[in-house]
Design an enzyme around this catalytic site. Sequence first.
Site, short mmCIF file in Angstrom:
data_model
loop_
_atom_site.label_atom_id
_atom_site.label_comp_id
_atom_site.label_asym_id
_atom_site.label_seq_id
_atom_site.Cartn_x
_atom_site.Cartn_y
_atom_site.Cartn_z
N ASN A 84 35.64 2.19 72.30
CA ASN A 84 35.92 2.14 73.75
C ASN A 84 37.41 2.11 74.07
O ASN A 84 37.85 2.71 75.06
CB ASN A 84 35.16 1.00 74.41
N GLU A 141 34.92 -9.92 67.34
CA GLU A 141 34.97 -9.78 68.80
C GLU A 141 33.79 -8.91 69.18
O GLU A 141 33.76 -7.72 68.87
CB GLU A 141 36.32 -9.18 69.22
N CYS A 161 34.61 -4.27 76.89
CA CYS A 161 33.85 -5.45 76.50
C CYS A 161 33.98 -6.56 77.53
O CYS A 161 33.08 -7.36 77.72
CB CYS A 161 34.34 -5.94 75.15
N GLU A 203 41.74 -14.49 68.22
CA GLU A 203 42.97 -13.80 67.80
C GLU A 203 43.92 -13.82 68.99
O GLU A 203 43.57 -14.25 70.08
CB GLU A 203 42.65 -12.38 67.33
P1 NAD Z 1 29.33 -0.76 67.16
O1 NAD Z 1 28.98 -2.14 66.74
O2 NAD Z 1 28.23 0.23 67.29
O3 NAD Z 1 30.36 -0.10 66.13
C1 NAD Z 1 31.60 -0.69 65.86
C2 NAD Z 1 32.06 -0.27 64.48
O4 NAD Z 1 31.22 -0.85 63.51
C3 NAD Z 1 32.04 1.23 64.24
O5 NAD Z 1 33.22 1.59 63.54
C4 NAD Z 1 30.81 1.41 63.36
O6 NAD Z 1 30.86 2.53 62.54
C5 NAD Z 1 30.86 0.14 62.54
N1 NAD Z 1 29.60 -0.26 61.92
C6 NAD Z 1 28.35 -0.11 62.39
N2 NAD Z 1 27.46 -0.64 61.52
C7 NAD Z 1 28.16 -1.15 60.47
C8 NAD Z 1 27.82 -1.83 59.27
N3 NAD Z 1 26.57 -2.13 58.96
N4 NAD Z 1 28.82 -2.21 58.46
C9 NAD Z 1 30.10 -1.95 58.76
N5 NAD Z 1 30.49 -1.30 59.87
C10 NAD Z 1 29.53 -0.91 60.74
O7 NAD Z 1 30.14 -0.91 68.51
P2 NAD Z 1 30.63 0.27 69.47
O8 NAD Z 1 29.40 0.85 70.10
O9 NAD Z 1 31.59 1.13 68.75
O10 NAD Z 1 31.46 -0.55 70.58
C11 NAD Z 1 30.90 -1.10 71.71
C12 NAD Z 1 30.59 -2.57 71.49
O11 NAD Z 1 31.78 -3.27 71.14
C13 NAD Z 1 30.09 -3.29 72.73
O12 NAD Z 1 29.06 -4.17 72.38
C14 NAD Z 1 31.30 -4.06 73.21
O13 NAD Z 1 31.04 -5.18 74.01
C15 NAD Z 1 31.92 -4.44 71.93
N6 NAD Z 1 33.34 -4.73 72.12
C16 NAD Z 1 33.77 -6.03 72.04
C17 NAD Z 1 35.11 -6.32 72.25
C18 NAD Z 1 35.63 -7.73 72.21
O14 NAD Z 1 36.83 -7.90 72.20
N7 NAD Z 1 34.77 -8.74 72.19
C19 NAD Z 1 36.00 -5.29 72.53
C20 NAD Z 1 35.53 -3.98 72.60
C21 NAD Z 1 34.20 -3.71 72.38
#
Ligand code: NAD
Length: 503
Positions: free
Chosen positions: A172, A271, A305, A484
Amino acid sequence: SVQALQGLAQIRVDTARRDAAHFINGEFTQGLTSKGWWENRSPLDNSVIGRVPEGGQAEVDAAVHAARAALDGTWGKMTVAQRTDLLAAVANEIDARFDEFLAAECLDTGKPYSLASHIDIPRGAANFKMFADTVKNVSTETFILDTPDGKSAVNYGLRRPKGLIAVISPWNLPLLLMTWKVGPALACGNTVVVKPSEETPLTATLLGEVMNKVGVPKGVYNVVHGLGPNSAGEFLTQHPLVNGITFTGETRTGEAIMRQAALGVRQVSFELGGKNPAIVFADCDLDKAIEGTMRSAFANCGQVCLGTERVYVERPIFDSFVARMKGDAEALRLGRPEDGATNLGPLISQEHRSKVLSYYKLALEEGATLVTGGGVPDMPGELALGAWVQPTIWTGLKDDARAVNEEIFGPCCHIRPFDTEEEAVRLANSTPYGLAAAVWTENVSRAHRVASKMDVGICWVNSWFLRDLRTAFGGAKQSGIGREGGLHSLEFYTELSNVCIKL
Ligand code: NAD
């Protein structure tokens, strides 16, 4: 200016010719094994931007070994000043190649230049500058201990790098969220292997060029592209030579990574997702509350997020608040990134659009009143093939509706009236998430009182997304583990040892 936008459009085309590559030990490579490639598609019109090589165990092993070797090489021997000078140079080089980063980020995400040029790219550079400053200016604790022999001992804390950090980042805010981890990790003297989101490979790859240009030693910053399960993400997070895992993404992915991190007992910093509330009191400055809530619900097409998906409004201003939000949402301009009038881009992918549209449908099935939106907009020409959705507002859902409790991550919010402060606090805290909240009131006592009761990591009063990078950032409940930001990042990215000297 028009000229600048034309320039950017040109860069967009040039960048488009490039396939992504892994960046391992200072070199770009498109694969050591034959896991194959996937097509990186533009969310604007579903056209193919380029190809991305899928990293497997061989790429992860190579990157991990390069990163471990770098810890013992020049990088590990640098003084703090040498290291932080290099990171300042990284920041300057991102600034110097601002247009290229901007074009790459907007190509991957479809987000408006107006947004990425104010948030994503400047923050990408700032994350290196800020943490370079932090490590130079933070002290450690010291205690003098009286000892039984009538003398004493001096204790002091010594911060050393944790070692090799795996960085798993989402799509995102790709550059911003990745550098939010890489900046402090490198400032503390670690090396990193980054696995960017499969949706957004370009800026992480470009950063490799920056690292080489400014002379960051080989193996300090590595990028392996790939997917999560049974791919680079999983192989990296369960690699025994990784010392710590920092992850931003969905809560469910966090659960999987935590299981992977349990092998060898590696520390995690998470996060995760959110379902963030805004509480709007009748004594607020309504113009500011509307402006802030509009941004928090719709910026980046709702894919932040920290974004607001639940809005609680005190009953006397409920009708006028909903009417103004409707008017403003309907005035949002969907369009191409380089069009200066655009303030809403598409969602990240067709797949994500299916998820968001399923919630649009579910909300109606759960009894929502549709205030505006709810579907797919008519987009002209090739944009009709993109991942567009309408900005959407509902009212009238029950508090236990799934659309009110589950993270949708799209340009939508539910607005519900409340009558008392206690009720608003209870509603705001009623989901398993606890990332952020926004409170809108001109009553300073109420502001402090309500902020202190929010079960969240970040509570904004009369603002949203106002970030001081020195402050703690993270989520409560299922929105994260650890904090962080500023000094707090040092807690994760260093190993703090105590040295005790008997005098
Ligand atoms: P996602 O969890 O689908 O993917 C994030 C990353 O994790 C990707 O690089 C993906 O390839 C990797 N991944 C997936 N499965 C894995 C596994 N089993 N092992 C290792 N890596 C793996 O998230 P997304 O769809 O890319 O992002 C959106 C989500 O992120 C939303 O839920 C949002 O709220 C959250 N988010 C949180 C913050 C925060 O600061 N709290 C910030 C931005 C986004």
